[in-house]
Design an enzyme around this catalytic site. Structure first.
Site, mmCIF file in Angstrom:
data_model
loop_
_atom_site.group_PDB
_atom_site.id
_atom_site.type_symbol
_atom_site.label_atom_id
_atom_site.label_comp_id
_atom_site.label_asym_id
_atom_site.label_seq_id
_atom_site.Cartn_x
_atom_site.Cartn_y
_atom_site.Cartn_z
ATOM 1 N N PHE A 108 0.816 -1.223 0.000
ATOM 2 C CA PHE A 108 0.000 0.000 0.000
ATOM 3 C C PHE A 108 0.843 1.264 0.000
ATOM 4 O O PHE A 108 0.361 2.329 -0.354
ATOM 5 C CB PHE A 108 -0.958 0.004 1.208
ATOM 6 C CG PHE A 108 -0.359 0.558 2.476
ATOM 7 C CD1 PHE A 108 0.452 -0.219 3.281
ATOM 8 C CD2 PHE A 108 -0.602 1.866 2.852
ATOM 9 C CE1 PHE A 108 1.014 0.300 4.439
ATOM 10 C CE2 PHE A 108 -0.044 2.391 4.015
ATOM 11 C CZ PHE A 108 0.769 1.612 4.802
ATOM 12 N N LYS A 109 2.113 1.145 0.388
ATOM 13 C CA LYS A 109 2.968 2.334 0.437
ATOM 14 C C LYS A 109 3.124 2.984 -0.942
ATOM 15 O O LYS A 109 3.404 4.174 -1.034
ATOM 16 C CB LYS A 109 4.320 1.992 1.042
ATOM 17 C CG LYS A 109 4.188 1.671 2.531
ATOM 18 C CD LYS A 109 5.499 1.390 3.208
ATOM 19 C CE LYS A 109 5.337 1.248 4.705
ATOM 20 N NZ LYS A 109 4.807 -0.074 5.109
#
Ligand SMILES: *Cc1c(COP(=O)(O)O)cnc(C)c1O
Length: 452
Positions: A108-109
Site C-alpha cells: 500500500f505504500k
C-alpha cells in the site's frame, strides 16, 4: 492550505515546503492548519472513481502547485497501478477487502510514494534544487520509495537496510533497479541500527544542509495526505457509514482514516489491528502508552514499538494543545511511558492485538471459505474483524496492505500454497547492485559523500 507543527514552534508554511521538510524543524510533525469539511460535496462525489476523487481531495491540501500541473501529477502517479480503478474491491460475504497493493512494489505504500515521487520531481525542477533522499527500511518502504523516484535527475536515493534480515524478494525489489540515481546499502547490523544511523545523520544539521538530505519516511505529511483518498473512496461506496479494520505499525495508515473521518466522510468505526507488538492496542484499551520489547512476527512491516505518527493523533486528542502534547512526549521519551489517565473518550477507535496463531488461522480460513489468499499483514486486520465481529457492524472493510506473493513463507505455512506475482518472478536472474558497509556513522557519511 498552510501547515503547522504539533510542537507549536512552526506555523504558516506552504505545502511544498512541508513536503521538503519532512519532520518539522521543532521535531514535531506537520499537520494542516485546518481540516477541510467535505460534507457539502459527498452526494456529488459518490459516483467518482479513485483518481477523480483524488483530483477533488488533494487540491484541498495543496494550493501552491498550479491546478493543471497538480492534475497531471495525480494522473501520472496512479497510471502505474495495474488495477483499472487503482484499488481492488473484493467482497467476501459481509466483508470487503480493499486491496491497496496494485502498485509497482505490491504494497500500500505505493499509493503515497508514487505521488510523492511525482511531487518531488516537479517541485525540485521548479526550484532548480537537488535532493538526496536518505531512508532506512525493514522491507517495504525502501522499494516503494525507490519506485517513486527512480530515474529522476534531481533526486538521488540512498536506502539503508539490515544485511541478511530482509526477505530475499524485498532485497531484489530494491537492488535490481538499474537507474543510477538509486543506491541500496546493506548494513552489517539490525534495522534499529539502520534507523539510528539515519536519525544521527539527520540530527547533524551541517551535514544535512551540505548534502541536501531529505526524508520519505511516514512522518512526511504528503504520505498521510495521499492515503486519505482510499478511505474516502471506500466510504462513498457503501450505503451506510463504513467501518475499517486497519493493520497498524507506525499509525500512518490509520491516521489517514482518522483524518478522512474528521473531514466528514461517512466513517463510523476504526478497528486498529496490531500484531504482538501491541503498544497501540494497549493505549486504546487503557490510556497508557508504554514501550515494550520488539517481537519478530509474521508481519514484519508492523514490528514497531514506537509509532511515529501517533503524535499527530494525540495532538488532536489534546485539542491541538502543543504544551500538553510536549509534556506527554517528553514524559514518554524519558520514562518509556505516559498516560492520558484512562481509555480515550473518543469512541471512533477500537483496538485488538492479534497473535501468530490467529493470523495463520485467518489466512487458512480465507483460503478455505473464499479461495482468497491474504498476506500476513492483511490477515491481522481480517483476524481482528473476526474477533470483534459483534463490535464492528457492517459494512466492514478490511484494509489489504500487501500482495501475498511478497510474503511467501507465511502464506505457505498457513495455506500450503506458494503465492506468485509476475513482477516478482521477473526479478530472478537480473543483475544486482548494492553497497555494503559497517554500522557506523563515518561509513555512511563516506558512502554518501563519495556519491553526491
Ligand atoms: C508499512 C506497512 C504496514 C504498516 O503501516 P503503518 O502506516 O506503519 O501503520 C502494514 N502492512 C504493510 C504490508 C506495510 O508495508
Amino acid at each position: 492550505m498552510k501547515y503547522k507543527s504539533t510542537r507549536g514552534q512552526v506555523s504558516g508554511i506552504g505545502f511544498t515546503e512541508a513536503l521538503l521538510m519532512g519532520l518539522a524543524s521543532d521535531s514535531g510533525l506537520l499537520v494542516p492548519e485546518s481540516i477541510p469539511d467535505v460534507r457539502p460535496h459527498l452526494q456529488a462525489w459518490r459516483k467518482l472513481g479513485f483518481v477523480e476523487l483524488a483530483q477533488k481531495i488533494l487540491p484541498m491540501f495543496i494550493d501552491d502547485i498550479e491546478p493543471d500541473v497538480l492534475h497531471r501529477l495525480i494522473q501520472e502517479s496512479y497510471a502505474t497501478f495495474d488495477h483499472p480503478d487503482v484499488v481492488g474491491w473484493k467482497q467476501l460475504d459481509d466483508m470487503v477487502v480493499l486491496e491497496l497493493f496494485h502498485g509497482p512494489t505490491l504494497a500500500f505504500k505505493d499509493v503515497a510514494l508514487q505521488l510523492l515521487g511525482k511531487l518531488f520531481e516537479h517541485v525540485l525542477g521548479e526550484r532548480g534544487q537537488k535532493l538526496n533522499i536518505l531512508g532506512a527500511t525493514s522491507g517495504d518502504t525502501g522499494s516503494a520509495a525507490i519506485a517513486g523516484v527512480r530515474g529522476q535527475k534531481n533526486v538521488d536515493i540512498f536506502i539503508l537496510y539490515p544485511h541478511g534480515r530482509i526477505s530475499p524478494l524485498q532485497e531484489l525489489q530494491m537492488t535490481t533497479v538499474a537507474d543510477d540515481n538509486v543506491h541500496c546499502i546493506s548494513v552489517d547490523g539490525s534495522f534499529d541500527d539502520c534507523q539510528s544511523l539515519m536519525k544521527t545523520i539527520f540530527a547533524d544539521a551541517d551535514f544535512k544542509a551540505k548534502y541536501d538530505l531529505g526524508a520519505v519516511n511516514s512522518v512526511n505529511w504528503a504520505r498521510v495526505m495521499a492515503q486519505i483518498v482510499y478511505y474516502a473512496y471506500a466510504s462513498l461506496r457503501t450505503d451506510q457509514a463504513a467501518n475499517f479494520a486497519v493493520p497498524t505499525g507506525n499509525f500512518g495508515n490509520v491516521f489517514a482514516a482518522y483524518l478522512a473521518h474528521q473531514m466528514g466522510f461517512p466513517i463510523a468505526n476504526l478497528l486498529l489491528a496490531t500484531n504482538e507488538n501491541d503498544i497501540l492496542a494497549r493505549f486504546f484499551q487503557s490510556g497508557e502508552y508504554s514501550r515494550g520489547e520488539v517481537h519478530q512476527t509474521l508481519s514484519p512491516a508492523m514490528d514497531i514499538q514506537v509509532a511515529s505518527n501517533f503524535e499527530r493523533f494525540l495532538y488532536y486528542y489534546f485539542d491541538q494543545d502543543s504544551t500538553r502534547l510536549c509534556e506527554f512526549m517528553s514524559e514518554f521519551n524519558t520514562t518509556g511511558k505516559a498516560s492520558i489517565g484512562g481509555p480515550p473518550t473518543d469512541d471512533l477507535f477500537t483496538a485488538v492485538a492479534v497473535g501468530r496463531e490467529e493470523t495463520l488461522a485467518a489466512m487458512a480460513e480465507a483460503k478455505d471459505n473464499y479461495d482468497y489468499i491474504l498476506d500476513p499483514h492483511t490477515a491481522v486486520g481480517y483476524a481482528a474483524i473476526k474477533v470483534q465481529v459483534g463490535g464492528l457492524s457492517a459494512p466492514r472493510i478490511c484494509i489489504a496492505t500487501a500482495h501475498p506473493a511478497k510474503f511467501p513463507d507465511a502464506v505457505i505455512e498457513a495455506t500450503g500454497i506458494t503465492p506468485t506475482h509476475p513482477s516478482l518472478e521477473a526479478l530472478s536472474g537480473l543483475p544486482v547492485r548494492k553497497g555494503h558497509i559497517d554500522a557506523n556513522i563515518e561509513a555512511v557519511k563516506e558512502y554518501l559523500a563519495a556519491r553526491v
